[in-house]
Design a protein around this motif. Structure first.
Motif, short mmCIF file in Angstrom:
data_model
loop_
_atom_site.label_atom_id
_atom_site.label_comp_id
_atom_site.label_asym_id
_atom_site.label_seq_id
_atom_site.Cartn_x
_atom_site.Cartn_y
_atom_site.Cartn_z
N ASP A 62 0.00 -1.39 -4.26
CA ASP A 62 -1.15 -1.04 -5.11
C ASP A 62 -0.85 0.19 -5.96
O ASP A 62 -1.27 0.31 -7.09
CB ASP A 62 -2.42 -0.86 -4.27
CG ASP A 62 -2.32 0.25 -3.24
OD1 ASP A 62 -1.19 0.69 -2.91
OD2 ASP A 62 -3.38 0.70 -2.75
N HIS A 63 -0.08 1.14 -5.39
CA HIS A 63 0.34 2.35 -6.09
C HIS A 63 1.46 2.96 -5.27
O HIS A 63 1.77 2.45 -4.18
CB HIS A 63 -0.81 3.35 -6.27
CG HIS A 63 -1.53 3.60 -4.98
ND1 HIS A 63 -1.02 4.38 -3.98
CD2 HIS A 63 -2.72 3.12 -4.51
CE1 HIS A 63 -1.85 4.38 -2.96
NE2 HIS A 63 -2.89 3.61 -3.24
N ARG A 86 -1.07 11.72 -3.23
CA ARG A 86 -1.33 11.32 -4.62
C ARG A 86 -2.42 12.19 -5.19
O ARG A 86 -3.34 12.58 -4.47
CB ARG A 86 -1.82 9.86 -4.67
CG ARG A 86 -0.77 8.88 -4.27
CD ARG A 86 -1.41 7.61 -3.82
NE ARG A 86 -1.70 7.60 -2.40
CZ ARG A 86 -2.85 7.19 -1.87
NH1 ARG A 86 -3.83 6.78 -2.64
NH2 ARG A 86 -3.03 7.21 -0.57
N GLU A 92 0.83 -1.21 0.00
CA GLU A 92 0.00 0.00 0.00
C GLU A 92 0.86 1.26 0.00
O GLU A 92 1.74 1.40 0.86
CB GLU A 92 -0.91 -0.04 1.24
CG GLU A 92 -1.74 1.21 1.48
CD GLU A 92 -2.77 1.46 0.40
OE1 GLU A 92 -3.65 0.61 0.21
OE2 GLU A 92 -2.67 2.51 -0.27
N SER A 93 0.62 2.11 -0.98
CA SER A 93 1.23 3.44 -1.02
C SER A 93 2.75 3.42 -0.92
O SER A 93 3.34 4.29 -0.27
CB SER A 93 0.68 4.33 0.11
OG SER A 93 -0.70 4.43 0.03
N TYR A 136 -5.04 5.18 -6.58
CA TYR A 136 -5.96 4.92 -5.46
C TYR A 136 -6.24 3.42 -5.34
O TYR A 136 -6.35 2.72 -6.35
CB TYR A 136 -7.27 5.68 -5.68
CG TYR A 136 -7.07 7.13 -6.05
CD1 TYR A 136 -6.40 7.99 -5.18
CD2 TYR A 136 -7.53 7.63 -7.26
CE1 TYR A 136 -6.18 9.32 -5.53
CE2 TYR A 136 -7.33 8.96 -7.61
CZ TYR A 136 -6.65 9.80 -6.74
OH TYR A 136 -6.44 11.12 -7.08
N THR A 137 -6.34 2.97 -4.10
CA THR A 137 -6.43 1.53 -3.83
C THR A 137 -7.53 0.81 -4.62
O THR A 137 -7.26 -0.14 -5.34
CB THR A 137 -6.68 1.30 -2.32
OG1 THR A 137 -5.75 2.08 -1.59
CG2 THR A 137 -6.54 -0.16 -1.97
ZN LIG Z 1 -3.79 2.35 -1.89
#
Ligand SMILES: [Zn+2]
Length: 578
Positions: A459-460, A475, A247-248, A286-287
């Protein structure tokens, strides 16, 4: 008349102390839990403030009917006390805020397991603590006295309270922001939720609504026909395949990818066993939006396919795998409905994060225990998804104190201002902790000598003041930068698996690739083929073809951006990329 005389005197000198006692009494039932949440640093201040403001509401009845003050306060207090026991009890057991996700867990998971969990965490001191809590409530009630003020003033005060609690937010969301009615009500509900008894009532309403949405999505998913001509190169063999979704996490902050600070010492030490892909990006920052593509056949050019074609979870089930979902992401929120739907497509779920607010303290090491447990499961073919909270904001809530390694300017870029430094450092500390979690997953997996592989990617990404002019954190799809999309992407393959699935990864590590096509890479790795499998979209295939790295909102009118133009820009390499 006696009361008239009393009203007259109080008209001259208002009983502020009486008001304070009364407010304290009503605030107490929300306030104690929120105070504890603040003291333990479990979550942000917003909930505390909202609970405090919302407690003003209970002042209205005793102000309008002063001669019934004691009785009104007793009844209101009793209701608040009962409801507050849930949130306080929940805090005592989990040190977290009660939320709709908790209701989801209670109703959707097997109750024997839930009661087992409570039994495991129940400690003797909770009984005297609850008794003391109740005794203080009774004491506060004993101090309450009627507030006599002229009728007109009581009404004005009541209307002022209502205007503050509801009028102003309604005005702001309806008139100023011109939100749709549904969103207006949602804003209002969110404002009320932190306070007792609304945490239970709104929590339940939210849970019902999101459950309904999720069940609709699940029903639609169950109507999708299976993949045609599914072939499995390892059919009949026992195997365990693991997908770890981070995540992130911006790969430019990993020493594994050349970042000067040693943020990934454990993965660095494993480097020889890892396939480290250098040019992988996410399609959306975004997730939900990104996973909607990562876990399905949807991509930036066909964003709707997740509704009409089987998901990665469906695919693995069809291939005869028992499927598991371990998540440390928030369980049941409106935003996460799609995510919960994916999780419900698996056979077994472990929901480990029931925070109400996304920015709450929560560490990823909670996934290690269920992961180890599943690895012991005797089912011969297992597919395990682990969804981490990774390096999501607030960064300092992602790691325990032992991981606070980066505290000064050492190894940090010169452009950082003094104000930016703490967040920048805590991001790197979060990356360091993520290194521990991901490497522990790989370790615990490899110790079982599995026939299989593990894939990890985020995820990003996240821009932590990385891109010039170095003033933005987070983001923003409207202003894309490489750090928002650049993700770590690593594969660990077991020796057993290598003997039956030989792959030369070395030529594939620098390929530009978007995780929107991940389902093809995964199928290829897993030895699965079917109608619709496209080896040109597989990162590891000999038939791989370079595709544009499209980013942007595919539903918006604006054309999508090809991120490859960013990768060649030297300024984006400033944050440590070699
Ligand atoms: Zn995310």
């Amino acid at each position: 008349m006696n009361s008239a005389a009393l009203q007259n005197t109080s008209y001259k000198r208002f009983d502020w102390a009486g008001l304070a006692w009364m407010f304290l009494f009503f605030w107490y039932f929300s306030g104690v839990t929120h105070l504890l949440l603040q003291i333990t640093g479990a979550t942000t201040f917003v909930g505390f403030r909202q609970a405090m403001v919302m407690s003003l509401l209970w002042l209205i009845p005793p102000m309008l009917f002063p001669h019934k003050t004691k009785a009104i306060a007793a009844v209101t207090g009793l209701v608040l006390w009962v409801f507050s026991l849930f949130s306080l009890g929940y805090f005592c057991i989990y040190q977290q805020e009660f939320s709709q996700s908790v209701i989801f867990i209670i109703f959707e998971s097997n109750t024997a397991e839930a009661s087992e969990y409570v039994a495991q965490y129940f400690v003797w001191w909770m009984i005297p603590a609850m008794l003391a809590y109740t005794a203080v409530a009774v004491y506060l009630w004993s101090r309450i006295r009627p507030l006599y003020l002229p009728r007109s003033r009581a009404w004005i005060a009541s209307l002022l309270i209502l205007a503050t609690l509801f009028g102003y937010p309604l005005y702001k969301s309806m008139i100023v922001k011109k939100l749709q009615m549904e969103l207006v009500m949602e804003t209002l509900r969110n404002r009320m939720e932190p306070a007792t008894p609304w945490h239970m009532i709104m929590g339940y309403l939210n849970y019902r609504e999101q459950l309904g949405n999720m069940q609709e999505l699940l029903a639609a998913n169950s109507r999708i026909p299976p993949l045609a001509k599914l072939q499995d190169a390892s059919a009949g063999q026992p195997s365990t395949l693991v997908l770890v979704i981070g995540e992130s996490t911006n790969r430019q902050h990993l020493s594994l990818y050349g970042y000067p600070r040693p943020t990934t010492p454990k993965l660095d030490a494993m480097r020889g066993e890892l396939e480290v892909f250098n040019n992988v990006v996410a399609p959306r920052p975004y997730t939900i939006e990104t996973l909607q593509q990562v876990l399905t056949f949807a991509d930036q050019e066909n964003p709707g396919l997740y509704k009409t074609q089987p998901s990665l979870l469906n695919l693995m089930k069809q291939a005869g795998y028992k499927t598991y979902w371990i998540t440390n992401q928030q369980t049941m929120t409106k935003r996460n409905t799609m995510l919960t739907t994916f999780s419900q497509q698996t056979d077994e779920q472990y929901y480990l994060n029931n925070s109400r607010a996304q920015n709450s303290r929560q560490y990823d090491n909670v996934v290690l225990e269920p992961f180890a447990k599943i690895l012991q499961d005797t089912h011969p073919r297992k597919f395990i998804v682990v969804h981490l909270l990774g390096t999501h904001m607030k960064y300092e809530y992602r790691y325990p104190a032992e991981y606070e390694k980066f505290r000064d300017r050492n190894g940090a870029p010169d452009w950082l201002t003094d104000a930016q430094l703490p967040q920048y450092n805590s991001y790197d500390n979060a990356v360091l902790y993520n290194d521990y979690v991901v490497s522990s997953l790989i370790d615990s997996f490899s110790k079982t000598e599995p026939n299989g592989f593990l894939v990890y990617f985020a995820d990003h990404g996240e821009d932590v003041f990385d891109s010039p002019p170095h003033s933005f954190i987070g983001r923003n799809e409207a202003k894309p930068t490489l750090p928002m999309y650049a993700v770590p992407f690593i594969v660990w393959v077991s020796d057993k698996w290598k003997t039956t699935h030989p792959h030369d990864f070395s030529k594939t590590l620098d390929r530009p690739y978007s995780t929107s096509h991940f389902i093809h890479t995964w199928s290829d790795l897993a030895g699965l083929s079917f109608d619709g499998f496209d080896p040109e979209k597989s990162l590891i295939s000999e038939k791989f073809k370079e595709h544009p790295l499209l980013v942007g909102d595919p539903d918006a009118k604006k054309p999508l951006t090809d991120l490859r133009s960013f990768i060649s820009k030297p300024k984006n390499k400033a944050a440590g990329g070699k």
